[in-house]
Design an enzyme around this catalytic site. Sequence first.
Site, PDB file in Angstrom:
ATOM      1  N   HIS A   1      -3.527  -5.270   0.271  1.00 52.22           N
ATOM      2  CA  HIS A   1      -3.036  -5.705   1.589  1.00 52.22           C
ATOM      3  C   HIS A   1      -3.126  -7.214   1.803  1.00 52.22           C
ATOM      4  CE1 HIS A   1      -2.558  -1.842   3.802  1.00 52.22           C
ATOM      5  NE2 HIS A   1      -3.402  -1.397   2.899  1.00 52.22           N
TER       6      HIS A   1
ATOM      7  N   CYS B   1       0.830  -1.215   0.000  1.00 59.01           N
ATOM      8  CA  CYS B   1       0.000   0.000   0.000  1.00 59.01           C
ATOM      9  C   CYS B   1       0.867   1.268   0.000  1.00 59.01           C
ATOM     10  CB  CYS B   1      -1.014  -0.049   1.142  1.00 59.01           C
ATOM     11  SG  CYS B   1      -2.391   1.087   0.893  1.00 59.01           S
TER      12      CYS B   1
ATOM     13  N   GLU C   1      -1.713  -8.992   3.991  1.00 60.72           N
ATOM     14  CA  GLU C   1      -1.617  -9.399   5.405  1.00 60.72           C
ATOM     15  C   GLU C   1      -2.990  -9.420   6.090  1.00 60.72           C
ATOM     16  OE1 GLU C   1      -0.939  -6.481   4.293  1.00 60.72           O
ATOM     17  OE2 GLU C   1      -1.869  -5.056   5.656  1.00 60.72           O
TER      18      GLU C   1
END
Length: 312
Positions: free
Chosen positions: A239, A128, A241
């Site tokens: 993202h 990001c 994660e």
Amino acid sequence: MLCVSAILFASIFRECSARPDKLVNNRPIIGILTQEVQDPDMKPYGRTYIPSSYVKYIESGGGRVIPIRLNQTREDHEKTFKSVNGLLLIGGTVDLQTSDFAHAAKIYFRLALKANDVGDYFPIWGTCLGFQLLTVLVAEENLLSKTPAENISLPLNFTSEAASSRMFEAFPPELLTALSQEALAANFHHFGVTDQMFMRNEKLRSFFSVLSLNKAENGVVFVSTMEGRKYPFYGVQWHPEVNRFQWNPLYSFPHSRNAERMSSLLAEFFVNEGRRSSHHFIQAEEESKELIYNYNPLYVANFTSYEQIYFF
Ligand SMILES: *[C@@H]1O[C@H](CO)[C@@H](O)[C@H](O)[C@H]1NC(C)=O
Ligand SMILES: *[C@@H]1O[C@H](CO)[C@@H](O)[C@H](O)[C@H]1NC(C)=O
Ligand SMILES: *[C@@H]1O[C@H](CO)[C@@H](O)[C@H](O)[C@H]1NC(C)=O
Ligand SMILES: *[C@@H]1O[C@H](CO)[C@@H](O)[C@H](O)[C@H]1NC(C)=O
């Protein structure tokens, strides 16, 4: 035709799978650069932070983490660079040119360029804001424009270059198909680099392969995944994660089986890149002292979109 089918991926990957096994370091340590706290609600707890989702992401890939503090001297950063096997640049909100985060990232970026040039493998991953920062470091200017995709998960629109990419090399064909059809990539950004801007910029275009594109809420097409043509530098505007390590039900965090596998494979991929780096701490005690295990994350789910954050 920019999009490629998963079938094509599979056959190309098989042809490339003769890549020699260069992995040597089975105790890789990834440095995660801390970032200045901006959210007023978080300020009482520390000046800098790392959401624990990024730490877990690296740990889940088989690596260990050291947090890289921002208030260090250049010499300290140079020493840290020689001690870690990769760098992760997290998402967030700080300025891409004037923040301490950006200044420190630039030190590592330049050291990594030099190191890789002389065969000292050193991978960098940007998520990001980290992705955006990589584009600023390469282009040496800020090329961002409005590409709002806030709290929206999207399928990745793969380019033809994705077929021969390193990032997706270990993905089974059915998972690539899922990634290209199901909304698994979680987006939380207002700005990005448009497809057109990227292709018009000679520095960016020659440095990175664009692996996927996506459409923002305003209809603008932005680059969503990229990897270095020559350097082991990787960027995702989305993202990976959050799929396994963020659970706030108010946000679009895809948790399907395919989403979790995608997140796992990318974490493993980056940690594997770290295995190719032979950097290490000189002293075992120093390594122990720097590792993230020395810090406790704080429970923050009652006032942030994260569950836990490490504050420094
Ligand atoms: C950085 O901040 C930490 C925590 O406040 C402190 O312990 C450390 O001494 C500082 N380092 C430098 C170089 O100022
Ligand atoms: C995927 O990207 C191509 C090239 O920019 C574009 O023509 C196509 O419309 C995109 N498809 C989707 C579903 O976004
Ligand atoms: C985020 O997106 C989800 C799914 O579309 C939606 O239910 C939720 O209300 C959104 N949350 C915020 C804070 O906008
Ligand atoms: C959040 O929860 C923690 C632990 O239960 C508590 O100490 C803290 O005051 C809460 N913060 C807010 C802003 O509600």
